[in-house]
Design a protein around this motif. Structure first.
Motif, PDB file in Angstrom:
ATOM      1  N   HIS A  98      36.051  44.120  34.430  1.00 15.69           N
ATOM      2  CA  HIS A  98      36.178  45.472  34.956  1.00 15.69           C
ATOM      3  C   HIS A  98      37.472  45.615  35.758  1.00 15.69           C
ATOM      4  CE1 HIS A  98      32.177  46.421  33.639  1.00 15.69           C
ATOM      5  NE2 HIS A  98      31.668  45.409  34.321  1.00 15.69           N
ATOM      6  N   PRO A  99      38.105  46.788  35.707  1.00 17.77           N
ATOM      7  CA  PRO A  99      39.339  46.990  36.484  1.00 17.77           C
ATOM      8  C   PRO A  99      39.091  46.725  37.965  1.00 17.77           C
ATOM      9  CG  PRO A  99      38.969  48.807  34.962  1.00 17.77           C
ATOM     10  CD  PRO A  99      37.725  47.975  34.927  1.00 17.77           C
ATOM     11  N   THR A 100      39.942  45.886  38.560  1.00 14.75           N
ATOM     12  CA  THR A 100      39.785  45.506  39.962  1.00 14.75           C
ATOM     13  C   THR A 100      41.070  45.831  40.707  1.00 14.75           C
ATOM     14  OG1 THR A 100      38.275  43.707  39.354  1.00 14.75           O
ATOM     15  CG2 THR A 100      39.272  43.602  41.539  1.00 14.75           C
ATOM     16  N   PHE A 101      40.980  46.681  41.712  1.00 13.76           N
ATOM     17  CA  PHE A 101      42.157  47.148  42.432  1.00 13.76           C
ATOM     18  C   PHE A 101      42.434  46.207  43.600  1.00 13.76           C
ATOM     19  CE2 PHE A 101      40.500  50.742  40.113  1.00 13.76           C
ATOM     20  CZ  PHE A 101      41.643  51.275  39.543  1.00 13.76           C
ATOM     21  N   THR A 114      43.558  41.828  33.151  1.00 18.01           N
ATOM     22  CA  THR A 114      44.265  43.054  33.529  1.00 18.01           C
ATOM     23  C   THR A 114      44.656  42.968  34.999  1.00 18.01           C
ATOM     24  OG1 THR A 114      42.266  44.266  34.211  1.00 18.01           O
ATOM     25  CG2 THR A 114      42.940  44.449  31.885  1.00 18.01           C
ATOM     26  N   ILE A 115      45.668  43.724  35.369  1.00 21.15           N
ATOM     27  CA  ILE A 115      46.115  43.776  36.762  1.00 21.15           C
ATOM     28  C   ILE A 115      46.101  45.238  37.214  1.00 21.15           C
ATOM     29  CG2 ILE A 115      47.958  43.284  38.411  1.00 21.15           C
ATOM     30  CD1 ILE A 115      46.912  40.760  37.183  1.00 21.15           C
ATOM     31  N   SER A 116      45.332  45.516  38.267  1.00 23.47           N
ATOM     32  CA  SER A 116      45.327  46.831  38.895  1.00 23.47           C
ATOM     33  C   SER A 116      45.493  46.642  40.391  1.00 23.47           C
ATOM     34  CB  SER A 116      44.026  47.584  38.603  1.00 23.47           C
ATOM     35  OG  SER A 116      43.888  47.847  37.212  1.00 23.47           O
ATOM     36  N   ILE A 169      38.180  37.031  43.278  1.00 24.86           N
ATOM     37  CA  ILE A 169      39.026  37.621  42.232  1.00 24.86           C
ATOM     38  C   ILE A 169      38.645  37.037  40.877  1.00 24.86           C
ATOM     39  CG2 ILE A 169      41.378  37.842  41.362  1.00 24.86           C
ATOM     40  CD1 ILE A 169      42.343  37.768  44.271  1.00 24.86           C
ATOM     41  N   ALA A 170      38.412  35.718  40.847  1.00 27.01           N
ATOM     42  CA  ALA A 170      38.010  35.074  39.587  1.00 27.01           C
ATOM     43  C   ALA A 170      36.680  35.640  39.087  1.00 27.01           C
ATOM     44  CB  ALA A 170      37.912  33.563  39.782  1.00 27.01           C
ATOM     45  N   PHE A 171      35.760  35.911  40.018  1.00 22.01           N
ATOM     46  CA  PHE A 171      34.473  36.511  39.636  1.00 22.01           C
ATOM     47  C   PHE A 171      34.695  37.847  38.951  1.00 22.01           C
ATOM     48  CE2 PHE A 171      31.155  39.583  40.581  1.00 22.01           C
ATOM     49  CZ  PHE A 171      29.999  38.933  40.161  1.00 22.01           C
ATOM     50  N   TRP A 172      35.525  38.689  39.558  1.00 24.02           N
ATOM     51  CA  TRP A 172      35.746  40.016  38.989  1.00 24.02           C
ATOM     52  C   TRP A 172      36.510  39.926  37.663  1.00 24.02           C
ATOM     53  CZ3 TRP A 172      32.408  43.057  40.644  1.00 24.02           C
ATOM     54  CH2 TRP A 172      32.066  43.162  42.006  1.00 24.02           C
ATOM     55  N   ASP A 173      37.433  38.982  37.569  1.00 26.84           N
ATOM     56  CA  ASP A 173      38.159  38.821  36.304  1.00 26.84           C
ATOM     57  C   ASP A 173      37.200  38.509  35.155  1.00 26.84           C
ATOM     58  OD1 ASP A 173      40.591  39.366  37.423  1.00 26.84           O
ATOM     59  OD2 ASP A 173      41.218  37.280  37.620  1.00 26.84           O
TER      60      ASP A 173
END
Length: 412
Positions: free
Chosen positions: A118-121, A138-140, A110-114
């Motif tokens: 990019h929007p991460t679902f 952001t939070i998706s 999750i930290a990598f994607w943050d």
């Protein structure tokens, strides 16, 4: 009408292709891919949704960056990724527009994607809680409204999710709703209204709604119009529902089409090794292919259309045919490429060829590792109880075929 009447494949110099690339060979059409993307974009424009619709093509159904290269220059189109390795290789090939739908993941991922922005679902309350605690940009979320075994926050957890967001004084950026695949147009329209209801009841400040995939492709149909999903009617119905339910006009609508834009961009060319073999048990057509080139055909009981070519690569048709199963080249009992028999024209023998159509999605990718998951390690426990690693874990490039960094033209 022949099997290739409606296919771009009939215009390919197959003789030169086979001589230089060999067989089996997957062949893809950039023009058909662009045409399919254009069909969806035009339908959105016609329904008055052109500025609100974004398409994100999932990477795993055809994980070849060269095939997906047109996505880099089509407005309002990006790629859906699920793994960091997918993201890294696509970045190397110059892709920039992404959404992330990873299933259940660790805090580190999750930290990598943050960090990518990019929007991460996210697919569970625990994952959302971590992102809130770490003040993610952001939070998706991904919502499994079917309460299935798929990753996703369940319908009964939406109240808890709303309360959790309120606790941290945060709003959702976007919500993605999983509602199954292969639905009819009417089913998809019903899903739209369900998603809008979730938005209005629980997350009315979200900036985007992701309707995900499930847009069907009819492998049994012949013409393009019959094969493809009716995007015109679908977008018109979405526009009507959005107006009726008063969805704010600045909310963006995301879609994740896969089969509809990829399936008929690919064909598989095989050699036929001999005349039809007829035994007391069955009749079989022996090819140099293999079930594992496209296991989805068997797993999904999907009978792709086929065409037969002679040694000069001219299509062969005949009123006299033999019903036969398409055999792969291995000794495995179940090495049949297609689930049912095909009608083999009279005269087909060694030196002829078989074309399997509509293999642009979930075929070549599955031949390696389905959904791009690297090979797992293997451990042998010896008689004395010691544990021995006998297969090392695959590195993240194992799943990308033997991908060339640069495309290499065939000789003229």
């Amino acid at each position: 009408m022949t099997a290739l009447t409606h296919s771009w494949f009939k215009n390919v110099d197959l003789k030169r292709l086979a001589e230089q690339a060999g067989t089996p060979v997957f062949v893809y059409s950039e023009a058909q891919f662009r045409k399919n993307l254009g069909r969806v974009r035009e339908a959105a424009e016609a329904a008055g949704l052109g500025e609100r619709v974004e398409l994100y093509i999932p990477f795993f159904p055809n994980s070849n960056p060269h095939v997906l290269e047109p996505l880099k220059d089509v407005d309002g189109v990006g790629i859906l990724v699920q793994l960091p390795s997918e993201y890294r290789i696509l970045r190397e090939f110059g892709f920039e527009k992404f959404i992330v739908s990873p299933g259940h993941v660790s805090d580190q991922e999750i930290a990598f994607w943050d960090e990518t922005g990019h929007p991460t679902f996210l697919a569970s309350l625990d994952e959302v809680a971590y992102s809130l605690r770490t003040n993610a940009p952001t939070i998706s979320v991904r919502i499994d409204s079917l309460d299935s075994g798929k990753p996703g926050i369940k319908y009964g957890e939406l109240g808890q999710l709303a309360a959790l967001l309120k606790e941290y004084d945060r709003d959702l950026e976007g919500l993605e709703v999983y509602c199954g695949s292969g639905n009819s147009l009417e089913d998809m329209v019903g899903i739209v209204e369900q998603v809008f209801s979730i938005y209005l009841e629980h997350f009315p400040t979200a900036r985007s709604i992701n309707f995900a995939g499930g847009h069907g492709f009819d492998y049994d149909a012949w013409s393009e119009a019959e094969k493809h999903f009716d995007w015109h009617q679908y977008f018109q119905r979405i526009q009507q529902a959005a107006t009726r339910m008063e969805i704010p006009e600045d909310v963006t609508f995301l879609f994740e089409p896969a089969r509809d834009v990829l399936a008929d961009t690919g064909a598989l060319l095989l050699d036929i090794e001999r005349s039809v073999i007829t035994t007391p048990v069955s009749s079989i057509l022996v090819t140099n292919g293999c079930r594992m080139l496209m296991p989805s055909a068997q797993l999904r009981d999907r009978n792709h259309h086929v065409a037969f070519l002679d040694s000069a690569m001219e299509e062969v048709t005949s009123a006299v045919t033999t019903s036969a199963a398409v055999r792969g080249r291995t000794i495995l009992r179940n090495d049949y490429i297609l689930p049912g028999d095909v009608q083999v024209p009279e005269g087909i023998a060694a030196g002829c060829h078989l074309v399997i159509l509509d293999v642009g999605a979930y075929c070549a990718t599955q031949h390696m590792e389905f959904l791009n998951v690297p090979p797992a390690a293997e451990v042998l426990i010896a008689a004395d109880g010691t544990m021995n690693l006998v297969t090392s874990p695959g590195n993240e490039l194992d799943k990308w075929r033997h991908l060339l960094t640069e495309k290499t033209p065939l000789k003229q």
